[in-house]
Every structure is written in structure tokens, then in C-alpha cells.
Design a protein around this motif. Structure first.
Motif, PDB file in Angstrom:
ATOM      1  N   ALA A   1      -1.920  -2.676  -5.608  1.00 57.49           N
ATOM      2  CA  ALA A   1      -3.256  -2.552  -4.920  1.00 57.49           C
ATOM      3  C   ALA A   1      -3.826  -3.758  -4.561  1.00 57.49           C
ATOM      4  O   ALA A   1      -4.418  -4.043  -3.686  1.00 57.49           O
ATOM      5  N   CYS A   2      -3.881  -4.922  -5.487  1.00 56.55           N
ATOM      6  CA  CYS A   2      -4.177  -6.087  -5.475  1.00 56.55           C
ATOM      7  C   CYS A   2      -3.521  -6.929  -4.377  1.00 56.55           C
ATOM      8  O   CYS A   2      -3.966  -7.549  -3.603  1.00 56.55           O
TER       9      CYS A   2
ATOM     10  N   PHE B   1       0.792  -1.142   0.189  1.00 57.59           N
ATOM     11  CA  PHE B   1      -0.080   0.057   0.133  1.00 57.59           C
ATOM     12  C   PHE B   1       0.818   1.170   0.100  1.00 57.59           C
ATOM     13  O   PHE B   1       0.664   2.274  -0.864  1.00 57.59           O
TER      14      PHE B   1
ATOM     15  N   MET C   1       2.523   1.694  -3.382  1.00 57.35           N
ATOM     16  CA  MET C   1       1.318   2.119  -4.505  1.00 57.35           C
ATOM     17  C   MET C   1       1.174   3.538  -4.204  1.00 57.35           C
ATOM     18  O   MET C   1       1.146   4.301  -5.144  1.00 57.35           O
TER      19      MET C   1
ATOM     20  N   TRP D   1      -1.448   6.614 -11.634  1.00 54.30           N
ATOM     21  CA  TRP D   1      -2.204   5.572 -10.787  1.00 54.30           C
ATOM     22  C   TRP D   1      -2.918   4.391 -11.360  1.00 54.30           C
ATOM     23  O   TRP D   1      -1.929   3.615 -11.716  1.00 54.30           O
ATOM     24  N   PHE D   2      -3.899   4.275 -11.460  1.00 50.99           N
ATOM     25  CA  PHE D   2      -4.630   3.058 -12.018  1.00 50.99           C
ATOM     26  C   PHE D   2      -4.255   2.957 -13.602  1.00 50.99           C
ATOM     27  O   PHE D   2      -4.968   1.775 -14.109  1.00 50.99           O
TER      28      PHE D   2
END
Length: 101
Positions: free
Chosen positions: A68-69, A46, A49, A58-59
Motif C-alpha cells: 500500500a505504501c 496496488f 495488494m 489485509w492490513f
């Protein structure tokens, strides 16, 4: 490297060794390694990330999605281990309510 912290670390270690009483380790002082490892992995993923998210869009980046996973899976494993293990990594009183999975 900030060598200014080395003398303070040596003084702290000396103070701990001098003034902290020894305790006996028995069977009751066991660590929940699965819970500790899962929480460490979750917090590390985390934090990575959050640190790299802005520079990697970001994503939009597969690395951020993977982190994140891993963080979500680590927190989930920690919560399951926390709910089911007889010897917990931390006390149940840390959370405000009972966890039901």
C-alpha cells in the motif's frame, strides 16, 4: 499454458506488420520514463495488494502495508511528474481538473 492463443497472436502480429503504416520517430516522440515507471509501479503494487490482501488478513500483514505504501508513493510520484514534466506520459486532458500540489 494456453497454446490456443499462439495462432491468434501470430495472425495479429502479421496483420499489424502488413497493414500498419510506418511512422518516423523524431525528437518530439519522447516517453516520460519516470512517469511511466511510477505509474507502472503504483498499479502493480496496488494490484498485488488487492490480490493477496484477503489471504494475508489485509492490513494485519506487513506485506500488504508495504504494498500500500509503495502504491501510494508511486501514484504520488506520478502525479508530481505529471504536473511538472514538460513531456507527459499521458495528456493533461485525461484528468478532469488541474492538479495543484
Amino acid at each position: 499454458m494456453f497454446y490456443i492463443n499462439v495462432p491468434f497472436g501470430i495472425m495479429a502480429a502479421f496483420g499489424l506488420l502488413t497493414f500498419l503504416p510506418e511512422t518516423s520517430f523524431g525528437r518530439s516522440a519522447r516517453l516520460d520514463w519516470i512517469g511511466f515507471g511510477a505509474l507502472s509501479l503504483a498499479i502493480g503494487a496496488f494490484q498485488t495488494m488487492l490480490d493477496r490482501g484477503e489471504t494475508l488478513d489485509w492490513f494485519g500483514s506487513y506485506e500488504i502495508i508495504a504494498e500500500a505504501c509503495v502504491a501510494a508513493l508511486g501514484f504520488y510520484i506520478f502525479l508530481v511528474q505529471f504536473s511538472l514534466a514538460p513531456n507527459h506520459f499521458c495528456r493533461r486532458g485525461c484528468l478532469p481538473t488541474e492538479i495543484s500540489l
